[in-house]
Design a protein around this motif. Structure first.
Motif, PDB file in Angstrom:
ATOM      1  N   MET A   7      15.220  -9.213  29.559  1.00  0.00           N
ATOM      2  CA  MET A   7      15.573  -9.918  30.776  1.00  0.00           C
ATOM      3  C   MET A   7      16.455 -11.114  30.440  1.00  0.00           C
ATOM      4  SD  MET A   7      11.998  -9.618  32.872  1.00  0.00           S
ATOM      5  CE  MET A   7      12.803  -9.657  34.465  1.00  0.00           C
ATOM      6  N   SER A   8      17.153 -11.608  31.424  1.00  0.00           N
ATOM      7  CA  SER A   8      18.020 -12.760  31.226  1.00  0.00           C
ATOM      8  C   SER A   8      17.198 -14.022  31.370  1.00  0.00           C
ATOM      9  CB  SER A   8      19.139 -12.753  32.260  1.00  0.00           C
ATOM     10  OG  SER A   8      19.934 -13.904  32.129  1.00  0.00           O
ATOM     11  N   ARG A 229       0.825 -14.772  30.694  1.00  0.00           N
ATOM     12  CA  ARG A 229       0.981 -15.650  31.857  1.00  0.00           C
ATOM     13  C   ARG A 229       2.373 -16.267  31.862  1.00  0.00           C
ATOM     14  NH1 ARG A 229      -4.558 -17.800  33.767  1.00  0.00           N
ATOM     15  NH2 ARG A 229      -3.229 -18.833  35.288  1.00  0.00           N
ATOM     16  N   LEU A 230       3.073 -16.101  32.979  1.00  0.00           N
ATOM     17  CA  LEU A 230       4.379 -16.736  33.118  1.00  0.00           C
ATOM     18  C   LEU A 230       4.262 -18.252  33.159  1.00  0.00           C
ATOM     19  CD1 LEU A 230       5.968 -14.442  35.854  1.00  0.00           C
ATOM     20  CD2 LEU A 230       6.690 -14.586  33.459  1.00  0.00           C
ATOM     21  N   ASP A 231       3.249 -18.746  33.869  1.00  0.00           N
ATOM     22  CA  ASP A 231       3.174 -20.182  34.161  1.00  0.00           C
ATOM     23  C   ASP A 231       2.621 -21.009  33.010  1.00  0.00           C
ATOM     24  OD1 ASP A 231       0.637 -19.110  34.430  1.00  0.00           O
ATOM     25  OD2 ASP A 231       0.102 -20.313  36.178  1.00  0.00           O
ATOM     26  N   ALA A 258       9.083 -10.384  40.007  1.00  0.00           N
ATOM     27  CA  ALA A 258      10.181 -10.298  40.975  1.00  0.00           C
ATOM     28  C   ALA A 258      10.381 -11.607  41.724  1.00  0.00           C
ATOM     29  CB  ALA A 258       9.906  -9.164  41.958  1.00  0.00           C
ATOM     30  N   ASP A 259       9.311 -12.375  41.880  1.00  0.00           N
ATOM     31  CA  ASP A 259       9.394 -13.611  42.665  1.00  0.00           C
ATOM     32  C   ASP A 259       9.396 -14.865  41.806  1.00  0.00           C
ATOM     33  OD1 ASP A 259       9.292 -12.149  45.057  1.00  0.00           O
ATOM     34  OD2 ASP A 259       7.108 -12.036  44.951  1.00  0.00           O
ATOM     35  N   SER A 260       9.442 -14.705  40.483  1.00  0.00           N
ATOM     36  CA  SER A 260       9.270 -15.855  39.601  1.00  0.00           C
ATOM     37  C   SER A 260      10.601 -16.442  39.138  1.00  0.00           C
ATOM     38  CB  SER A 260       8.451 -15.447  38.368  1.00  0.00           C
ATOM     39  OG  SER A 260       8.344 -16.522  37.473  1.00  0.00           O
ATOM     40  N   GLU A 261      10.638 -17.762  39.056  1.00  0.00           N
ATOM     41  CA  GLU A 261      11.783 -18.441  38.461  1.00  0.00           C
ATOM     42  C   GLU A 261      11.632 -18.533  36.939  1.00  0.00           C
ATOM     43  OE1 GLU A 261      12.247 -22.218  40.312  1.00  0.00           O
ATOM     44  OE2 GLU A 261      12.690 -21.383  42.299  1.00  0.00           O
ATOM     45  N   ILE A 262      10.449 -18.219  36.441  1.00  0.00           N
ATOM     46  CA  ILE A 262      10.199 -18.209  35.000  1.00  0.00           C
ATOM     47  C   ILE A 262      10.433 -16.790  34.503  1.00  0.00           C
ATOM     48  CG2 ILE A 262       8.524 -18.680  33.177  1.00  0.00           C
ATOM     49  CD1 ILE A 262       6.977 -20.333  35.364  1.00  0.00           C
ATOM     50  N   VAL A 263      11.440 -16.606  33.670  1.00  0.00           N
ATOM     51  CA  VAL A 263      11.854 -15.254  33.284  1.00  0.00           C
ATOM     52  C   VAL A 263      11.684 -15.065  31.780  1.00  0.00           C
ATOM     53  CG1 VAL A 263      13.740 -13.583  33.318  1.00  0.00           C
ATOM     54  CG2 VAL A 263      13.540 -15.277  35.146  1.00  0.00           C
TER      55      VAL A 263
END
Length: 282
Positions: A7-8, A229-231, A258-263
């Motif tokens: 992913m970018s 965990r993304l966060d 799909a809804d996360s700003e953390i990629v």
């Protein structure tokens, strides 16, 4: 298999490939196991790292077990590690406080016995349960025996001037059949009653990441953080400049992505699909 995808990432830097990684840092809950359930591919991925002499560190926000406990837990999974391979939010908190507080400082601790043990091992901190005992800091983690009396004493110490330090602020903890409240639920109660926000040491803050790569002796970008965990896991690693790999065996789902700003840099269904990328064409 599903590699899932590269992913970018928000770092906007080409990530190191898994087969070229200098080292790996693993979260544990939701990555290696979920509650008492061992997740697929654990033994195989550590065997692959050992065969390639790739160093690793286990970095967990959980403060309820000591590094020695994790050595024993990993042995039950079939993986042999040393205590030096383990970093917990409690050991990171101890090192943080050693740089912030004077010798012999009094700590009021909200957490399980392992948190107290880790805060005093290798330090001269004094543990007290009395909010009137010149408390320098209230240190809070996940406490499965949390009571109203505990909340009262912690909040009183904070209102009397003690610093408020949290090992982590995870809202939930993954277990076999879902999720249970994490340390963040207790931290929120103390913050509300004490009228102060905490200094958070664990992920998503960067301290565990920066000390991890210093211990490993590797570069940030060449070190891959593997988390669920993304966060916390992914955000902490991004902030510290590490390459990131998300596994979908814990908290974060593909719908969350799909809804996360953390990629993350990479996304995998599980450890076996990640392992195929590590071994490459071997």
């Amino acid at each position: 298999m599903v590699v899932e995808e590269t992913m970018s990432a928000s770092n906007a830097v080409t990530p190191v490939s898994l087969c070229d990684a200098e080292a790996f840092i693993f979260d544990m809950d939701g990555v290696l196991y979920r509650g008492q359930e061992t997740l697929p591919g654990v033994v195989e991925i550590f065997d692959a790292l050992e065969a390639r002499s790739i160093p690793f560190l286990l970095a967990t926000n959980n403060s309820m077990a000591t590094p020695s406990d994790y050595v024993k837990r990993m042995a039950t999974l079939g993986v042999v590690i040393d205590e030096a391979n383990v970093q917990t939010s409690a050991t990171a908190t101890r090192e943080f406080l050693k740089g912030e507080l004077s010798a012999g400082a009094h700590l009021l601790v909200v957490g399980m016995p392992a948190l107290r043990t880790q805060l005093t091992d290798g330090s001269d901190f004094v543990i007290t349960d009395d909010p009137d005992d010149n408390v320098a800091a209230v240190v809070a983690g996940l406490d499965q025996l949390f009571t109203y009396d505990t909340l009262t004493r912690a909040s009183e110490a904070i209102r009397k001037g003690a610093r408020f330090v949290a090992t982590n602020a995870d809202a939930t903890l993954p277990v076999e059949n879902g999720f249970i409240p994490g340390a963040g639920s207790i931290i929120a109660a103390i913050a509300t009653a004490g009228g102060a926000l905490p200094t958070v040491v664990g992920k998503p803050e960067t301290l565990m990441m920066t000390t991890g790569i210093q211990q490993l002796g590797t570069s940030a970008r060449g070190t891959i953080m593997i988390g669920d965990r993304l966060d916390t896991d992914i955000l902490a690693a991004h902030r510290a400049g590490l390459t990131t790999a998300l596994v979908l065996t814990g908290v974060t789902t593909r719908a969350d992505l799909a809804d996360s700003e953390i990629v993350p840099d990479y996304v995998f269904t599980d450890l076996p699909s990640m392992l195929r990328e590590i071994v490459g064409s071997d």
